[in-house]
Design a protein around this motif. Structure first.
Motif, PDB file in Angstrom:
ATOM      1  N   THR A 697       0.829  -1.194   0.000  1.00 30.39           N
ATOM      2  CA  THR A 697       0.000   0.000   0.000  1.00 30.39           C
ATOM      3  C   THR A 697       0.872   1.256   0.000  1.00 30.39           C
ATOM      4  O   THR A 697       1.840   1.359   0.741  1.00 30.39           O
ATOM      5  N   GLY A 698       0.509   2.218  -0.848  1.00 34.47           N
ATOM      6  CA  GLY A 698       1.239   3.478  -0.919  1.00 34.47           C
ATOM      7  C   GLY A 698       2.435   3.463  -1.833  1.00 34.47           C
ATOM      8  O   GLY A 698       3.041   4.506  -2.085  1.00 34.47           O
ATOM      9  N   LEU A 715      -4.746  -5.724  -9.476  1.00 36.09           N
ATOM     10  CA  LEU A 715      -3.802  -5.227  -8.479  1.00 36.09           C
ATOM     11  C   LEU A 715      -4.449  -5.204  -7.096  1.00 36.09           C
ATOM     12  O   LEU A 715      -5.529  -4.637  -6.906  1.00 36.09           O
ATOM     13  N   LYS A 716      -3.763  -5.801  -6.135  1.00 36.14           N
ATOM     14  CA  LYS A 716      -4.252  -5.867  -4.763  1.00 36.14           C
ATOM     15  C   LYS A 716      -3.182  -5.320  -3.828  1.00 36.14           C
ATOM     16  O   LYS A 716      -2.026  -5.736  -3.883  1.00 36.14           O
ATOM     17  N   ALA A 717      -3.577  -4.356  -2.976  1.00 32.86           N
ATOM     18  CA  ALA A 717      -2.649  -3.709  -2.051  1.00 32.86           C
ATOM     19  C   ALA A 717      -2.697  -4.391  -0.691  1.00 32.86           C
ATOM     20  O   ALA A 717      -3.772  -4.776  -0.210  1.00 32.86           O
ATOM     21  N   TYR A 718      -1.519  -4.521  -0.060  1.00 34.71           N
ATOM     22  CA  TYR A 718      -1.417  -5.131   1.268  1.00 34.71           C
ATOM     23  C   TYR A 718      -0.558  -4.237   2.147  1.00 34.71           C
ATOM     24  O   TYR A 718       0.469  -3.704   1.717  1.00 34.71           O
ATOM     25  N   ASN A 719      -0.967  -4.091   3.400  1.00 34.00           N
ATOM     26  CA  ASN A 719      -0.278  -3.185   4.314  1.00 34.00           C
ATOM     27  C   ASN A 719       0.943  -3.819   4.964  1.00 34.00           C
ATOM     28  O   ASN A 719       1.981  -3.179   5.100  1.00 34.00           O
ATOM     29  N   SER A 720       0.806  -5.066   5.389  1.00 34.21           N
ATOM     30  CA  SER A 720       1.845  -5.678   6.204  1.00 34.21           C
ATOM     31  C   SER A 720       2.493  -6.843   5.496  1.00 34.21           C
ATOM     32  O   SER A 720       1.989  -7.358   4.488  1.00 34.21           O
TER      33      SER A 720
END
Length: 911
Positions: A697-698, A715-720
């Motif tokens: 993410t970001g 597209l898939k965003a992941y934080n951790s």
């Protein structure tokens, strides 16, 4: 019409002078001009027989008064004018000179715009401010200062000089960040307002391009505002630096000028200057000491001599002195314009050409003009005000040498070597920094940095992304006992370590950006820095071309190219022909041919002496095949009895040993790598699929993949890190992703969880790095870059990385980004096959030659008289018959029967 005969030189030649009588410079100039006229009239080699007459008019410092005085001079039919003294007056008078064809040779007007072609009759023996500002810019660039503030008067002279300085600094990677235009007659309150405003900024380099009285007032007020202390640099141009030796420099003024740097024209110590100074001191009119003379007096003296020499050439060229009656121009009111009454000097163009061609060695140095009328080959010196007098500390001249500690030699800026080479100057200035013996404001010897922190009087606000994961990069800890928050991580450690290398303190506060649940978008973070919401951004910020357009980055402190992380296969492929993969098809064919060839060679060598290689053709063929292929396992039952057969077999067994070992190793490697091989080979194969792709993410990865026309639904965003690992483990079939595309440090953290479960597919497909971001033009950027480079050279950067990325230790074999297996081809073994083949051929040839020699001995025993020409043909035919019968008898022997065979018509041998 006033005419002069062409055959005789006139008895006198009248010229004029235009300067400010009541100014300090004007008083010295007046005496210098009078001395020059006296010297010209007594010289034997200039205007011999013609007396030079001088008409002097006061121009004051007012352009209107100067124009009126110029008109009066032209009315008196002067052939040329020495002056004007100031640039403001010169702007007016130059047009009058052009209209009347009367050349003006100025000793004090330095405005760069006066070099334009609209002023063809304006010539000067004083260097243009373009050259002076080049010298100032060279001094600033020598100390690496990136910004400067310039004070100037709000007139053409001041504005054009400031613009020249700005252009010169820009060419050297620096800039003028503020041009303080001062109105004439400005008072202390007006100056105080400007100084208070500038004191709040970070720039500490100031240039005064003002008259002496205004410059002294600025320095006086700066002293009371503590702006003449250490960390400040004050530079004054020639108008003020030449006044530092005036008798008006009282005790208070000396106090305000300590540590000042002055830039002024360098005057070499020549014999011409020595003679002038001797006459000057002996003159009853001067009453001044030698060290009190102003350089402008020297320029005025040389201006008179330049006109005199040009007039000498003009008159000896038999040119007439003719003034044409003007064309009367009516005014709109019906009367006649006063300026239209001025006479036009018909020989003005010729005289101008002679002035431009004039070359001589004057009191101020070499005098030579370019085609625009500007002085060529000027040199400048930097003086440092210490005590009551300035001291020369460095030099600069227009031949590309740059700042120097030694004065230029007489030829260094002469007419033959005066070509200004800006490119050569830039390279020399940037390559070397000259340390001059300067006492700076505050009585310090260390050069100021040119700027200070904090900017605008506050601590730096350092923006830090509050990440939802990857706390090894940037993390936050909360202490509940003290109710405080601390920032840690790899990026923070590098930043804090780099600050320790700076030679000054940097007060700062970390400001967390984000909510801790979702990592903030880095493009927005950089944009907020460009909008001056923060003074810097510290974190895992990638250096991208689009970001470099709005902010500055330091030297990268870690590489961060994009890579693809994919899960490895969990089982081998069920390929029944996998055992053929270690060798290429060419290799397999070569091995088969080698077997058949070597078997044939063994049969040839063993057939005569070894009963195991005899019998019917079919039996012999089978024997050879079983023998040669059994060598693969070193289990051949037939023995070799001939010497050459054993040699061939020995070499062949060595070849078989190498081939067997290589095959076994290659097959093992292929099956192992195949087990670890990912289903996706790299970015290209990933883009060709329709599988979902994960990213942080970001990150800028989203924009990067969208530019490659990847469907945003993929597209898939992941934080951790944990979320990314789960998505990669689940795969597309269970709502996960087929691959993670991210920068290498993040991928290494992901892969470190299980080295054998994830693998990097392909190579890095971008090259970038992480850096600390600062606003455009920030001086701390270059200092931080130098600190990072120093940390890299000393190994401290690697130690910090090792500390924060300890868990990245992983078996190198499982992290091999290449998943292709290399088959073995003929190029790896051609040497072995060559040795075996050559040895076999040599042994066969020796065997056949021995057999042939035995046959010849039988022929010689029969005493054959066959002619030499036919003997070889008969020998060959009989050798064939002999070989066939020998094989027939060998068969009988194999059946247990003996026989007498007639091998030749004349010989019977018992076999």
């Amino acid at each position: 019409m006033n005419c002069m005969g062409s055959s005789n030189l006139p008895g006198h030649a009248k010229i004029g002078a235009l300067f400010a009588f009541n100014s300090t410079v004007g008083k010295l100039v007046q005496q210098a001009i009078q001395l020059a006229v006296r010297d010209v009239n007594t010289a034997m080699d200039v205007l011999n027989g013609t007396k030079l007459e001088m008409e002097m008019f006061d121009s004051g410092c007012n352009p209107v008064q100067g124009a009126a005085s110029a008109v009066e001079l032209v009315k008196r039919s002067v052939l040329a004018i020495v002056g004007p003294q100031s640039s403001a007056v010169a702007q007016f008078v130059a047009h009058i000179g052009s209209a009347t064809n009367v050349p003006l040779v100025s000793f004090g007007a330095t405005d760069p715009n006066l070099s334009e072609m609209q002023y063809p009759f304006f010539i000067r023996v004083v260097p243009s401010d373009r050259l002076q500002m080049e010298a100032v810019a060279a001094f600033i660039a020598n100390y690496g200062w990136k910004e400067a503030v310039v004070f100037h008067m709000d007139d053409d002279y001041g504005m054009h000089g400031a613009s020249s300085l700005s252009n010169s600094l820009q060419a050297r990677g620096s800039k003028v960040i503020d041009k303080v235009a001062l109105i004439p007659g400005i008072d202390k309150d007006g100056i105080d307002t400007q100084l208070i405003r500038l004191a709040e900024r970070q720039t500490r380099v100031f240039v005064l391009h003002t008259p002496p009285d205004v410059g002294r007032l600025i320095l006086q007020e700066a002293y009371f505002h503590d702006m003449l202390e250490s960390n400040y640099a004050w530079i004054v141009t020639d108008l003020m630096s030449n006044s530092l030796t005036d008798s008006e420099l009282d005790t208070n003024t000396v106090k305000y000028t300590q540590g000042l740097i002055g830039v002024r024209r360098f005057v070499p110590q020549t014999s011409e200057l020595g003679i002038f100074m001797s006459e000057w001191n002996n003159s009853s009119q001067s009453g001044l000491l030698e060290n009190q003379i102003n350089p402008y007096a020297l320029y005025a003296y040389d201006a008179v001599w330049a006109i005199a020499r040009a007039l000498d050439s003009y008159l000896h060229d038999r040119q007439a002195v003719v003034f044409q009656e003007p064309i009367k121009l009516p005014t709109q009111s019906g009367g006649e314009a006063d300026l239209s009454q001025l006479k036009i000097f018909q020989g003005g163009n010729k005289l101008r050409a002679h002035i431009l061609d004039t070359k001589f060695k004057g009191t101020s140095g070499h005098i030579k003009f370019d085609n625009t009328g500007d002085l060529e080959g000027a040199a400048f010196e930097f003086v440092n005000m210490v005590g009551k007098s300035p001291h020369a500390v460095g030099y600069w001249w227009t031949n590309g040498v740059g700042v120097s500690l030694t004065p230029p030699i007489d030829q260094a800026f002469s007419s033959s070597n005066a070509a200004y080479n800006d490119e050569a100057f830039l390279s020399s200035t940037q390559a070397n920094s000259t340390k001059m013996p300067i006492i700076w404001p505050g009585k310090v010897t260390d050069a100021p940095r040119g700027w200070v922190l904090p900017k605008n009087g506050h601590r730096l606000k350092i923006g830090v992304p509050l990440k939802a994961g990857y706390t090894q990069i940037v993390g936050v800890s909360n202490d509940t006992t003290t109710n405080s928050t601390s920032v840690h991580g790899f990026c923070i450690s590098v930043f804090q370590a780099a600050l320790n290398y700076l030679p000054y303190a940097v007060p700062y506060d970390f400001v967390l950006v984000g909510d801790g649940v979702t990592t903030p978008t880095y493009n927005d973070l950089v944009s907020s820095l460009a909008e001056q919401k923060y003074d810097a951004i510290v974190g895992d910020v990638s250096i991208l071309a689009e970001r470099l357009k709005i902010v500055d980055f330091t030297q990268p402190y870690i590489e961060s190219g994009l890579v693809v992380l994919v899960p490895v296969k969990d089982k081998k492929e069920n390929n029944p022909w996998a055992f053929l993969r270690p060798f290429t098809s060419v290799m397999w064919f070569t091995v088969l041919v080698s077997f058949l060839f070597t078997g044939t060679v063994i049969w040839i060598l063993e057939h005569k002496v070894n009963e195991e290689f005899r019998g019917p053709p079919k039996a012999q063929f089978i024997t050879v095949l079983t023998f040669i292929f059994s060598t693969l396992f070193f289990s051949q039952k037939e023995e070799t009895r001939s010497f050459f057969g054993r040699i061939v077999l020995l070499i062949w067994l060595f070849v078989i040993l190498i081939i067997n070992s290589s095959y076994t190793a290659s097959l093992t490697s292929i099956l192992t790598v195949e087990q670890l091989a990912p289903s996706i080979k790299g970015l290209e194969s990933l883009l060709q699929t329709s599988f979902p792709i994960g990213y942080q993410t970001g990150s800028f990865v989203y924009d990067y993949l969208r530019n490659l026309n990847v469907n945003p639904l993929r597209l898939k965003a992941y934080n951790s890190r944990e979320d990314s690992i789960k998505a990669l483990t689940d795969g597309p079939s269970r709502g996960g992703v087929a691959a993670i595309v991210e920068e290498l440090p993040y991928i290494q953290l992901l892969q470190s969880v299980n080295c054998k479960k994830f693998i990097i597919a392909g190579q890095e497909f971008t090259k970038s790095g992480w850096g600390f971001a600062f606003p455009r033009g920030s001086d701390i950027t270059s200092d931080m870059s130098q600190a990072i480079l120093h940390m890299s050279e000393t190994g401290e950067l690697e130690r910090i990385r090792t500390y924060w990325f300890q868990e990245l230790a992983c078996d190198d074999s499982s992290k091999d980004p290449t998943v292709q297996s290399n088959q073995l081809d003929i190029m790896s073994f051609w040497g072995l096959f060559l040795i075996s083949g050559v040895a076999s051929i040599i042994c066969v040839l020796i065997h056949l030659l021995s057999l042939y020699n035995n046959y010849r001995k039988h022929q010689q025993a029969e005493g054959s008289t066959i002619t030499v020409s036919k003997r070889f043909s008969e020998h060959f035919k009989q050798f064939i018959v002999y070989a066939d019968k020998a094989k027939h008898e060998e068969k009988k022997v194999a059946d247990g029967k003996g026989a007498d065979i007639s091998l030749t018509p004349s010989m019977t041998t018992k076999v």
